[in-house]
Design an enzyme around this catalytic site. Structure first.
Site, PDB file in Angstrom:
ATOM      1  N   LYS A 178       0.841  -1.197   0.000  1.00 58.20           N
ATOM      2  CA  LYS A 178       0.000   0.000   0.000  1.00 58.20           C
ATOM      3  C   LYS A 178       0.878   1.250   0.000  1.00 58.20           C
ATOM      4  CE  LYS A 178      -4.025  -1.745   2.557  1.00 58.20           C
ATOM      5  NZ  LYS A 178      -5.036  -1.599   1.498  1.00 58.20           N
ATOM      6  N   ARG A 233     -10.360 -11.298   1.138  1.00 58.01           N
ATOM      7  CA  ARG A 233     -11.224 -12.295   0.479  1.00 58.01           C
ATOM      8  C   ARG A 233     -10.573 -13.671   0.484  1.00 58.01           C
ATOM      9  NH1 ARG A 233     -11.382  -8.853  -4.992  1.00 58.01           N
ATOM     10  NH2 ARG A 233     -11.272  -7.199  -3.432  1.00 58.01           N
TER      11      ARG A 233
END
Ligand code: BES
Ligand code: ZN
Ligand code: ZN
Length: 483
Positions: free
Chosen positions: A257, A331
């Site tokens: 990130k 996920r």
């Protein structure tokens, strides 16, 4: 904080301060005994504004209506207005109108509004307020049944203290709250509240073939855990499974990130922390529902051993996943925990909660959760509870075949990211749907709490930082199923 109900007129109750809500700017109500002074101070009773009159020991707080949503926020503002004062006890009348939940909502507001997180401050904030007495005297002459009032108090206490409990976990830094610590919190909870608790360590995760979860966890020095808490009453009215994303830190992994986006990623454990808070409330309320709470507690880091874009992973249910972005890790963790949860429990409802996508925040704003489901009744259940009782905001995001198709992979069964830059919350939901089995297909809803779980300013009854999103929504849903 002690909160009690007294079947007495407000003037007959002994307390240091009286709290008066000014409803709909009506300064002519008989509870408003300082109209002249309020006028001098230009206090009009605008929603959520407060005016403390130390001469008469009264705190006036504006509220638009006596509906739950309004009263909860106004009650929180009242408590916040008293934070720096030395008042120890307050009394307040009952404010009930059309909405039966408003009494409970007001008390929730008191407890939620009293929250502050100062674990890392060398100077802790002083908490003077010790007790609140609720009078049976009502704002609009409605008769307050003392049993109902007492039930409202115990409901509100369980729900709001559990929300604060979740807030504490989420606000705790990644160096102080890593997977093992989350597992310890779950075990303590089980001991205190008579829940069953099973913790899966890496060897057991391996035995359970949770390879995608293990891949995400691999580069961290903090080994992963899967937590399973359960509440099993006799003759339950329904069986509900909850699954929470518990990323104790999400650096993004090798798809690192940017620095600005990494800050606040301690809050990526919000879904899992909400599951812990919900289990606490369920136990305190002893709900006649069998509830199973699963948490995938993992840290997503970089290192020589990190999983990579280009890897193909095999999930617990046998599906192969092409990794194209290691920052879409939630996920992957959920795929395996959902697989494990469905293997362990055949549920009537299956809800997962996760800070899953930035796209959800873009789509519905930072105060609202996104609800996705194959089944309209299941999503309506959550949306209705959010609107009518819980105090949380939730919007439905519809699945569709075209977005589903954007997850296709050339080399594996599915990709972990979609090939379009749009609709990212929904494509993440479609990804999760691939890991829901036939039996649970119509019983499942995915709740993306990426927005409301952690906001860097105060809003409504919520403080800066963790809000405990999901706790009130799910507990209220379980209470509805228990009716
Ligand atoms: N934990 C983040 C999602 C998130 C973003 C939560 C902002 C709270 C606030 C998640 O793991 C993530 O990084 N998602 C990616 C998905 C993308 C790579 C497809 C995102 O949203 O950018
Ligand atoms: Zn991520
Ligand atoms: Zn994440």
């Amino acid at each position: 904080m002690k909160i009690e109900f007294k079947d007495k007129k407000i003037k007959d109750i002994d307390a240091q301060l009286e709290l008066v809500f000014v409803v709909g700017k009506n300064l002519d109500h008989r509870f408003v005994s300082d109209k002249k002074d309020l006028k001098k101070l230009n206090f009009e009773g605008v929603a959520d504004s407060t005016c403390l009159l130390v001469g008469s020991d009264k705190l006036y707080v504006g509220v638009e209506t006596t509906q739950s949503f309004d009263l909860r926020i106004a009650a929180a503002k009242a408590i916040k207005a008293l934070k720096t004062t030395a008042y120890k006890s307050i009394k307040v009348a009952s404010y009930v109108e059309m909405d039966a939940h408003s009494l409970q909502a007001m008390i929730e507001g008191f407890v939620l509004g009293s929250y502050s997180f100062d674990q890392y401050k060398s100077k802790k904030s002083k908490k003077s307020l010790e007790s609140i007495v609720l009078s049976s005297e009502s704002f609009n002459e409605a008769k307050i049944n003392s049993n109902n009032a007492k039930e409202a108090i115990s409901n509100a206490q369980a729900i709001a203290t559990s929300t604060n409990f979740t807030r504490d976990i989420v606000n705790t830094t990644p160096d102080d709250c890593y997977p093992k610590v989350m597992a310890n919190i779950a075990q303590d909870l089980a001991k205190k509240h008579k829940l069953k608790c099973n913790i899966l360590k890496p060897s057991e995760l391996k035995a359970q073939k949770m390879e995608t979860l293990l891949a995400v966890a691999r580069a961290s020095r903090h080994k992963p855990r899967v937590i399973h808490l359960s509440h099993k009453p006799k003759k339950p009215k329904a069986v509900v499974t909850l699954v929470g994303k518990g990323l104790t830190y999400d650096s993004g992994g090798l798809s690192l990130k940017p620095s600005d986006y990494m800050v606040t990623m301690k809050a990526d454990k919000s879904g899992g922390s909400a599951v812990l808070g919900i289990m606490r409330a369920v136990a305190m309320l002893d709900l006649p529902i069998e509830v199973h709470g699963f948490v995938g507690a993992v840290e997503n880091m970089i290192g020589g051993d990190a999983y990579k874009p280009d890897d193909v992973l095999v999930a617990k249910n046998g599906k192969t996943i092409e990794v194209r972005n290691t920052d879409a890790e939630g996920r992957l963790v959920l795929a395996d925990v959902l697989g494990y949860a469905q293997q362990e429990v055949k549920a009537d409802y299956l809800f997962d909660m996760a800070t899953l996508t930035g796209a959800c925040v873009v789509g519905v704003g930072e105060y609202t959760s996104g609800i996705m489901s194959n089944n309209q009744e299941v999503s309506d259940l959550l949306i209705d509870v959010a609107q009518d009782v819980s105090g949380e905001l939730a919007s439905k995001l519809d699945f569709n075949r075209y977005l589903k198709a954007t997850l296709k992979s050339n080399i594996a069964d599915i990709c972990n990211i979609s090939n379009t830059r749009y609709g990212g919350a929904i494509t993440a939901g479609h990804f999760l749907a691939e890991f829901i089995d036939e039996d649970h297909k119509d019983k499942w809803a995915h709740i993306d709490i990426a927005g409301p779980a952690f906001v860097e300013h105060e809003w409504g009854e919520n403080p800066v930082g963790a809000s405990g999103a999901g706790v009130r929504l799910i507990v209220a849903t379980l209470q509805k199923l228990a009716q």
